[in-house]
Write an enzyme that holds these catalytic residues in place. Sequence first.
Site, PDB file in Angstrom:
ATOM      1  N   CYS A 133       0.869  -1.325  -0.021  1.00 28.78           N
ATOM      2  CA  CYS A 133      -0.061  -0.028   0.055  1.00 28.78           C
ATOM      3  C   CYS A 133       0.799   1.469   0.117  1.00 28.78           C
ATOM      4  O   CYS A 133       1.640   1.466   1.115  1.00 28.78           O
ATOM      5  CB  CYS A 133      -0.820   0.199   1.150  1.00 28.78           C
ATOM      6  SG  CYS A 133      -1.958   1.334   1.297  1.00 28.78           S
TER       7      CYS A 133
ATOM      8  N   HIS B 158      -2.791  -5.004 -10.427  1.00 29.95           N
ATOM      9  CA  HIS B 158      -3.470  -3.669 -10.910  1.00 29.95           C
ATOM     10  C   HIS B 158      -3.953  -3.957 -12.332  1.00 29.95           C
ATOM     11  O   HIS B 158      -3.415  -4.433 -12.909  1.00 29.95           O
ATOM     12  CB  HIS B 158      -2.604  -2.470 -10.600  1.00 29.95           C
ATOM     13  CG  HIS B 158      -2.349  -2.082  -9.591  1.00 29.95           C
ATOM     14  ND1 HIS B 158      -3.006  -1.083  -8.717  1.00 29.95           N
ATOM     15  CD2 HIS B 158      -1.114  -2.494  -8.750  1.00 29.95           C
ATOM     16  CE1 HIS B 158      -2.472  -1.005  -7.472  1.00 29.95           C
ATOM     17  NE2 HIS B 158      -1.485  -1.655  -7.520  1.00 29.95           N
TER      18      HIS B 158
ATOM     19  N   GLU C 176     -10.436   0.425  -5.573  1.00 33.13           N
ATOM     20  CA  GLU C 176      -9.674  -0.424  -5.075  1.00 33.13           C
ATOM     21  C   GLU C 176     -10.075  -1.801  -4.524  1.00 33.13           C
ATOM     22  O   GLU C 176     -11.502  -1.772  -4.127  1.00 33.13           O
ATOM     23  CB  GLU C 176      -9.086   0.139  -3.765  1.00 33.13           C
ATOM     24  CG  GLU C 176      -7.957   1.321  -4.072  1.00 33.13           C
ATOM     25  CD  GLU C 176      -7.329   1.632  -2.669  1.00 33.13           C
ATOM     26  OE1 GLU C 176      -6.613   0.781  -2.289  1.00 33.13           O
ATOM     27  OE2 GLU C 176      -7.453   2.882  -2.317  1.00 33.13           O
TER      28      GLU C 176
ATOM     29  N   CYS D   7      -4.764   6.104  -4.519  1.00 35.17           N
ATOM     30  CA  CYS D   7      -4.022   4.845  -4.571  1.00 35.17           C
ATOM     31  C   CYS D   7      -2.765   5.055  -4.755  1.00 35.17           C
ATOM     32  O   CYS D   7      -2.483   5.272  -5.803  1.00 35.17           O
ATOM     33  CB  CYS D   7      -4.523   3.599  -5.354  1.00 35.17           C
ATOM     34  SG  CYS D   7      -3.760   2.115  -5.355  1.00 35.17           S
ATOM     35  N   GLY D   8      -1.543   4.853  -3.792  1.00 34.83           N
ATOM     36  CA  GLY D   8      -0.471   4.780  -4.102  1.00 34.83           C
ATOM     37  C   GLY D   8       0.219   4.158  -5.252  1.00 34.83           C
ATOM     38  O   GLY D   8       0.790   4.394  -5.948  1.00 34.83           O
TER      39      GLY D   8
ATOM     40  N   GLY E 208      -1.316   2.200  -7.146  1.00 31.60           N
ATOM     41  CA  GLY E 208      -2.260   2.387  -8.384  1.00 31.60           C
ATOM     42  C   GLY E 208      -1.604   3.353  -9.081  1.00 31.60           C
ATOM     43  O   GLY E 208      -1.350   3.667 -10.278  1.00 31.60           O
TER      44      GLY E 208
END
Length: 259
Positions: free
Chosen positions: A73, A146, A195, A204-205, A207
């Site tokens: 995350c 992803h 997510e 979303c990091g 992402g």
Amino acid sequence: MHFTKMQGCGNDYVVLDGRSISAMGGERGELAKKLCNRHYGIGSDGLLILQEGRRARLEMEMYNPDGSRAEMCGNGIRCAGKYFWEQGWTAEKRFLVECMERLVTVEYLKGEGRLARLSADMGQAWFEEKMVQGWKLYRVSMGNPHAVVLLEEGDDWPTQTAGPLLERAEEFPEGTNVEFVNVKDREHIEMRVWERGVGETLACGTGACAAAAVCMQKGLTDEEITVTLLGGELLVQRHPSTGRLILTGPAETVFEGEV
């Protein structure tokens, strides 16, 4: 049980000192379901349990609101890094954090009150092009899964309709995070995210890194870009020789409490 509420670009987390709780394994997933619930709990996009690691001195465990364990995350690990440094778990501003099978270098860049700015080395991205449920997308691994969809200028954001469809597609047996991307220019992209195990979130990091990696590799952007999300902006840089992605952005302590 003492907790800290933190957020990074609108991704919010309940943060616990893992040294003070006894819940293990599946019990932690159940704890995440309770604490992350926005109606009957504290409410958040995830639960971060911070503790001493095995492969590194510091470790972050991340659980989604549905109780599932997250492999990585990007916004969460910056929040964890802020907590580790400001709570005195480390005296170094550059340190390793263990997260499942990965060791992530986190750097505390600056802090001002409850707000800080940190970077995290998110590693290299692997991806392949696929057609899934009629959508052309790029399947990307940032340590977690992803699916990146490049939109045309003027397209509506299909986050609420295509997001859950792609998240649970048979091509992703463990589910996937889904990013919808609009390239604005060579230094700037906009993104919306659905997510896995959460739904649509403000950011979303990982992402952002996945989307940036696709855009950079396809020559649509430069090697340093700003990713604009509903909750704010993240900076993604790709190292010219190693291809490793550095994610930089804010982390904020919102409040503390007892539950």
